[in-house]
Scaffold this active site. Structure first.
Site, PDB file in Angstrom:
ATOM      1  N   TYR A 500      63.385 -36.999 128.132  1.00  0.00           N
ATOM      2  CA  TYR A 500      62.075 -37.665 128.054  1.00  0.00           C
ATOM      3  C   TYR A 500      61.675 -38.211 129.418  1.00  0.00           C
ATOM      4  CZ  TYR A 500      58.168 -40.350 126.257  1.00  0.00           C
ATOM      5  OH  TYR A 500      56.913 -40.834 126.028  1.00  0.00           O
ATOM      6  N   SER A 580      55.971 -34.596 124.205  1.00  0.00           N
ATOM      7  CA  SER A 580      55.023 -35.549 124.772  1.00  0.00           C
ATOM      8  C   SER A 580      55.261 -35.664 126.279  1.00  0.00           C
ATOM      9  CB  SER A 580      55.158 -36.892 124.051  1.00  0.00           C
ATOM     10  OG  SER A 580      54.048 -37.718 124.300  1.00  0.00           O
ATOM     11  N   ASP A 664      46.488 -33.422 116.905  1.00  0.00           N
ATOM     12  CA  ASP A 664      47.152 -34.351 117.822  1.00  0.00           C
ATOM     13  C   ASP A 664      46.092 -35.060 118.655  1.00  0.00           C
ATOM     14  OD1 ASP A 664      48.678 -35.743 119.630  1.00  0.00           O
ATOM     15  OD2 ASP A 664      50.003 -34.078 120.103  1.00  0.00           O
ATOM     16  N   HIS A 699      50.759 -35.847 116.351  1.00  0.00           N
ATOM     17  CA  HIS A 699      51.707 -35.943 117.454  1.00  0.00           C
ATOM     18  C   HIS A 699      53.159 -35.938 116.982  1.00  0.00           C
ATOM     19  CE1 HIS A 699      52.348 -36.494 121.696  1.00  0.00           C
ATOM     20  NE2 HIS A 699      53.064 -37.593 121.521  1.00  0.00           N
TER      21      HIS A 699
END
Length: 734
Positions: A500, A580, A664, A699
């Site tokens: 991430y 993301s 999203d 999302h």
């Protein structure tokens, strides 16, 4: 990266959309589109896979004197028939490809089996009842139950009845102090736009009308009179692409129309902020408002609700740090802050003079990041030590009572409760330990097992090890590597490297049924705690933002190189995955080092770094990213790694499956659309580039179990197939 695999015979699926940017372009019939002939120039991997044609437009933007073409700008219009036809054609191509993977259904069975066990949450007390969430195994949404004393548990809210297909989910639940009233949020298709329903918990009857068009909001009760909530004005255009940048705080009084809700904060130009949140103190006396324009740093203001028409008092007038209210005892307010404390501390101040100059430390900053909670009149200070939990119990004066003895090495869930409670609950898990619930006696410090799930995963057969590797600039980075004890480190084990690296988010070891399915299939799962996250506090976060963002990619690349050098895997058997901001990570790494991994899996990614801030709440991410309008230097830095702008002709990129969703409204799907179009335009060699666009989904939050099974069957199937795995018999599947 040459992997031999069977030829998949594809039908010719094309999308011809010349002159799409012209206002006079006629509407395209989707059925005709799907049967149109493909242009030979777009016939990529003709013997295996034919992509829909994506017409290039002539849009050019100029940044600080530099022209930047944006040929697929038209894909940003999610409401146009041309974009909808493109989505339909891409999904047909993708599904035809995935349906030919011979063991796709077998993988779905493994994922389903790993999910098929009873999962319950830590209980919490509200009024006369103890509440908890439970999923019997394959229910699309978890159900909220309640139990009075030693009586029989009963269903309180069942989100599975909100819609036939399970795509309407429960997105928040808040009770009054006496537990007689509750407010809950619902999300349709994973959208960030929510609705709030208020009910009487005794009769279960709805009170007043449903509140509409709520976004990025908590639900804070004031006594039993009503709730505070936040939202934006609903955009006139697309909910996915229109910018939302003025958050507004309202108070809704029960049994009154929403149109009459009181405007509390954020409704004037002077109070304009992108994110506004509210906290009501435990005794309903104080209202604290947080105001921010980015995801880090906030202003804070306080109002005494016991005094009619009281003025706002300033708590903190700078966005250089964060603060929120932890609890209060009368006029003594306890705040959590990273002001002059990058790893966070707890301070106390009197409500009569709450300004930062009057704060006094209660629990000072340490070398480890603090995440506190309260229960029973105590503070539970949870620290991350190399991403591993350690928990200490303090009284409200800051005196340490004891260290909480945890069951093992892993992640402890938050200790929460009311001030009058004498016991609380916490969760504990790691990558190979399904989430168990422990009861904790706050007077004796003893933990007892309250619930151990009967998961169909035997953690004793696996090992999860933390190592430290060296990144490009010499920084030491921790990584946890999980695999079967029988795994032979010969460089040929399929491996997923997940990351991430942003927004102060910490990846701590937690159990995931879908990850356990990958382990059951014989794979290795590795998670590095790269810079940009919050594992080592604000300094670690700051080392991965704006002009330091390349550190994040370098850390991830170094993690992959470690796995290869230590013979866990090789480039031919490595997949990189993230969602993301993690989707940006994967997009940047695969365009910078296309030979590093065999498979790339960017999910709901931020992929157009020059325009991300123009969509919905994207401008709020500028603290981490900077923007292309900020300066010439920032523009050049963003363009240098923006995935959409760094796909080059003549390069063989990894086998790529981009995943996104049509609803999203956090990271708009146009990012993924444009990246897919660029890759399909320029990819050479045999590696496929497909995009999987989930319908009636957002999302990720609230995704039904049925869709989760399908998604991971496709993700794991695509990954293994493109590593040359022709049968699951080649793997050590349990």
């Amino acid at each position: 990266m040459k992997i031999t695999r069977p030829v998949l015979l594809k039908g010719a699926i094309a999308l011809t959309m010349g002159g799409l940017l012209m206002a006079c372009q006629p509407k395209i019939d989707e059925a005709d589109t799907a049967s149109a002939q493909v242009s030979s120039a777009q016939n990529v991997n003709a013997d295996r896979l034919v992509y829909p044609v994506t017409t290039k437009g002539d849009v050019v933007d100029t940044y600080f004197g530099q022209d930047v073409p944006d040929p697929f700008r038209w894909l940003e219009d999610d409401r146009s028939p041309e974009t909808q036809a493109w989505v339909a054609a891409q999904n047909i191509t993708t599904q035809e490809y995935l349906q030919n993977i011979p063991y796709r259904n077998e993988i779905a069975d493994v994922v389903r089996d790993m999910l098929d066990y009873e999962r319950v949450s830590a209980p919490f007390k509200e009024g006369d009842y103890t509440y908890f969430y439970k999923n019997d195994g394959l229910q699309n949404q978890s159900v909220v139950y309640r139990q009075k004393d030693d009586g029989q548990a009963e269903i309180f809210l069942d989100p599975n009845g909100f819609s036939e297909d399970g795509t309407v989910s429960l997105a928040g639940l808040s009770f009054t102090n006496d537990g007689t009233l509750a407010a809950y949020q619902t999300s349709t298709g994973g959208s960030d736009w929510r609705e709030i329903t208020i009910i009487n918990t005794t009769t279960m009857e709805q009170i007043g009308d449903t509140l509409k068009e709520i976004k990025f909001s908590g639900m804070q009760w004031y006594k039993n009179a009503g709730i505070y909530y936040s939202s934006y004005d609903k955009p006139e255009g697309s909910e996915l692409s229109e910018k939302t940048d003025q958050h507004k705080l309202y108070f809704h009084e029960l049994n009154t129309p929403q149109a009459q809700d009181v405007k509390v904060f954020g409704h004037s130009d002077a109070e304009k902020h992108r994110y506004i949140g509210a906290q009501v103190s435990d005794d309903n006396r104080y209202l604290m408002v947080s105001a921010a324009d980015s995801t880090s740093g906030n202003l804070a203001f306080l109002k005494d609700l016991s005094k009619p028409n009281s003025e706002w008092m300033t708590v903190k007038d700078s966005v250089a740090s964060d603060v929120y209210m932890l609890t209060n005892v009368g006029s003594k307010l306890y705040f959590v802050t990273n002001h002059d404390a990058p790893n966070t501390k707890i301070v106390m101040v009197d409500a009569s003079e709450p300004n930062i100059s009057n704060w006094k430390d209660v629990i000072s900053e340490t070398d480890n990041v603090l995440v506190p909670s309260t229960a029973g009149g105590f503070i539970f200070a949870k620290y991350m030590v190399d991403a591993i939990s350690k928990v200490y119990q303090y009284d409200l004066s800051g005196k340490q009572i004891r260290e909480v003895t945890l069951p093992n090495i892993g992640t402890a869930g938050t200790f929460n409760g009311k001030a009058k409670d004498t016991s609380t609950f916490y969760t504990f898990s790691n990558y190979i330990t399904p989430t168990s619930i422990y009861a904790y006696d706050m007077n004796t410090g003893e933990s007892s097992l309250f619930n151990k799930p009967k998961a169909k995963f035997d953690g004793d057969k696996y090992v999860s090890t933390q190592i430290f590797y060296t990144s490009k600039d010499g920084t030491k980075v921790p990584m946890i590597i999980t695999h079967s004890k029988d795994t032979v480190l010969n460089g040929k084990t399929p491996t997923i490297l997940f990351g991430y690296g942003g927004f102060n988010i910490s990846l701590t070891p937690r159990f995931s049924a879908t990850v356990s399915a990958w382990l059951k299939l014989g794979g290795i799962y590795a998670v590095p705690n790269i810079r940009g996250g919050g594992e080592y506090g604000k300094a670690w976060h700051s080392a991965g933002i704006q002009m330091n963002k390349q550190n994040v990619f370098d850390d991830f690349i170094a993690a992959a190189e470690y796995l290869i050098d230590e013979n866990y895997t090789s480039s031919e058997y490595l997949a990189i995955r993230g969602g993301s901001n993690g989707g940006l990570l994967v997009g940047a790494v695969m365009t910078q080092r296309p030979e590093l991994a065999q498979v790339a899996l960017p999910a709901v990614g931020v992929l157009d770094m020059l325009r991300y801030h123009t969509f919905t709440a994207g401008a709020g991410w500028a603290y981490d990213y900077g923007t292309s309008a900020q300066s010439a230097e920032m523009f050049k830095y963003l363009k240098a790694y923006s995935p959409v702008h760094n796909v080059r002709a003549g390069i063989e990129y990894p086998a790529t499956m981009i995943t996104t969703a049509d609803r999203d409204d956090r990271v708009v799907p146009a990012h993924s659309f444009k990246f897919a179009a660029m890759l399909q335009q320029y990819q050479v060699g045999d590696n496929p580039t497909i995009i999987r666009i989930e319908t009636d989904a957002g999302h990720g939050a609230g995704t039904p179990i049925s869709k989760t099974i399908e998604q991971f069957a496709d993700i794991y199937g695509f990954t293994l197939y493109n590593m040359g795995i022709m049968s699951l018999d080649q793997l050590k599947v349990e």
